[in-house]
Design an enzyme around this catalytic site. Structure first.
Site, PDB file in Angstrom:
ATOM      1  N   ILE A  90       0.842  -1.193   0.000  1.00 40.15           N
ATOM      2  CA  ILE A  90       0.000   0.000   0.000  1.00 40.15           C
ATOM      3  C   ILE A  90       0.875   1.240   0.000  1.00 40.15           C
ATOM      4  O   ILE A  90       1.849   1.316   0.740  1.00 40.15           O
ATOM      5  CB  ILE A  90      -0.877   0.048   1.277  1.00 40.15           C
ATOM      6  CG1 ILE A  90      -1.666  -1.251   1.429  1.00 40.15           C
ATOM      7  CG2 ILE A  90      -1.810   1.256   1.252  1.00 40.15           C
ATOM      8  CD1 ILE A  90      -2.198  -1.465   2.833  1.00 40.15           C
ATOM      9  N   CYS A  91       0.492   2.192  -0.835  1.00 35.39           N
ATOM     10  CA  CYS A  91       1.212   3.454  -0.860  1.00 35.39           C
ATOM     11  C   CYS A  91       0.310   4.499  -0.205  1.00 35.39           C
ATOM     12  O   CYS A  91      -0.594   5.018  -0.829  1.00 35.39           O
ATOM     13  CB  CYS A  91       1.519   3.790  -2.318  1.00 35.39           C
ATOM     14  SG  CYS A  91       2.122   5.424  -2.582  1.00 35.39           S
TER      15      CYS A  91
END
Lengths: 152, 314
Positions: A90-91
């Site tokens: 996840i960014c």
């Protein structure tokens, strides 16, 4: 140094009460927890699905951010989102080394991810997903993401 | 002091440090002692030997070394820190608490503001708890003659067991590792028995089972524990000094607003500190009973509500 004390307190709260769509799956130790999240409105991208998050804590949590990724199995896909790679990484700025703050907790991270999904309308992966997934060997917390846009 | 002795002492100290690092505390202690014979004016030699003696559980020796070191150097955080640990080990919690508080003051007032603050803060809490325990034991003794008698006899037996182990260690019958293991076993056994007795009494005294909570405004937003030394940030939020410093060392920002924040911007929150102290005093020891992270139950009945300790050991 702080991790086990703080996590034991978070656990008591989590076992007591959680926001809708968020569930505690597994917390057998103070190293790795599993949480499930569902999107509560009828966003067609996510309706009817449950997503599984894996939290990994270091001894320095909550001074240091936890590592948070989506995990895939038969009943839990990786949600489609322009900030979520197809391998579950996840960014999100608050999980980043500089964006993290020790006042966040497992619950608030789950809520943030839930709302990140709720507000999304794009049925796409981040740019360069295929290459990233093929080549990445780093731990998520060691990756320095370039935040392409902050609108999502 | 003949010339060259200072140098010789330094050499011996370095050798001692090497042994200490390798866990050979007896050898380290011997080398520090030789160093002290060469140069008895260096306070660090005494604190080093005190630390080795702490590991060897030679409490009296630790205390003597710390006092000697403090005499040579008054602003001596390490000496007070070791001293407090030895004092708590020999069951002098009042003295231990004042030593620990002195160490804490020296630590937070030092220019480095090192991560020792968190460790020392934990020691302060342990001393307060030990102090409370003694008072509480007195109170329970007065109120509940029978329970007190049962607890006392369990404790006497436990102390006798420990003395036996010490004696066998002394005579060389068993090794240090074995002795430590056996002591731990006896301790667990004793605590279990004591808890069982208390449980039985608690069930017959339901008033004491009431669950109490620390109000949120006394809780540090980072560790989720009641604060000992709260400091306030620019936006008005308070945190435990030791933990916010840990955060600021990594990221010089306010945890809530992300605005720039440095250690120098922190101010003590004296009113809140007093509120925390008062709350702890009123609610006595149950807030302290949190070596394993719980703050939510009376220590006497804590075992009824916390099967969570298992998590700690995994």
């Amino acid at each position: 140094m702080f991790a086990s004390k703080r996590l034991s307190k978070e656990l008591i709260k989590l076992q007591d009460k959680l926001p809708p769509g968020i569930a505690l799956v597994k917390a057998d130790d103070f190293r790795e927890w599993l949480m499930d999240i569902r999107v509560m409105d009828d966003n067609p991208l996510y309706s009817g699905q449950t997503y599984r998050l894996k939290f990994t804590f270091t001894q320095s949590y909550p001074i240091e951010a936890p590592e948070v990724v989506f995990v895939r199995d038969e009943s839990h896909p990786i949600p489609m989102h322009p900030h979520i790679y197809s391998n579950g990484i996840i960014c999100l700025d608050l999980l980043d080394r500089t964006g993290w703050s020790p006042v966040h907790n497992v619950e608030s991270v789950c809520v943030s991810l839930q709302s990140m999904l709720t507000s999304n309308t794009k049925n796409e992966r981040p740019p360069g997903d295929e290459a990233f997934v093929r080549n990445n060997t780093q731990r998520p917390r060691d990756i320095s993401f370039v935040f392409h846009d902050n609108s999502v | 002091m003949p010339p060259g002795n200072e140098f010789a002492a330094e050499q011996l100290k370095n050798q001692g440090n090497t042994h200490f690092k390798n866990g050979d505390y007896e050898q380290a202690e011997a080398l520090y002692s030789q160093a002290i014979q060469k140069n008895s004016k260096n306070p660090l030699l005494f604190t080093n030997r005190a630390n080795a003696r702490l590991k060897l559980e030679k409490w009296e020796g630790v205390i003597n070394d710390c006092l000697a070191s403090i005499e040579l150097m008054t602003e001596n955080m390490k000496a007070y820190f070791y001293l407090a640990q030895a004092q708590i080990a020999i069951n002098h919690p009042n003295e231990a608490l004042s030593s620990a508080l002195r160490a804490y003051d020296l630590c937070v007032n030092s220019s480095q503001q090192t991560s020792n603050a968190a460790t020392i803060s934990a020691l302060v809490t342990r001393c307060k708890k030990a102090k409370w325990d003694i008072r509480e034991r007195e109170r329970v003794r007065r109120r509940q003659g029978l329970l007190a008698e049962l607890e006392a006899s369990l404790e006497t037996q436990y102390k006798k067991d420990v003395d036996d182990i010490e004696a066998r260690l002394e005579s060389g019958e068993i090794g240090r590792v074995e002795a430590t293991e056996e002591k731990q076993e006896r301790k667990t056994e004793f605590e279990q028995k004591r808890d069982d007795v208390r449980t039985a009494f608690a069930i017959s005294d339901p008033e004491n089972l009431e669950i109490r909570e620390v109000p949120d405004y006394l809780i540090d937003g980072i560790t989720f524990e009641i604060m000992n030394d709260p400091v306030v940030t620019k936006n008005g939020r308070s945190y435990e000094r030791a933990t916010i410093i840990e955060h600021l060392k990594r990221s010089a920002t306010d945890p809530l607003t992300r605005e720039p924040l440095s250690i120098n911007d922190l101010r003590p929150n004296i009113a809140l500190k007093e509120a925390c102290a008062e709350f702890m005093e009123k609610n006595k020891g149950w807030v302290y009973d949190c070596e394993d992270g719980e703050v939510d139950s009376d220590p006497r009945w804590a075992h009824l509500s916390c099967a969570r300790k298992d998590y700690e050991r995994t």
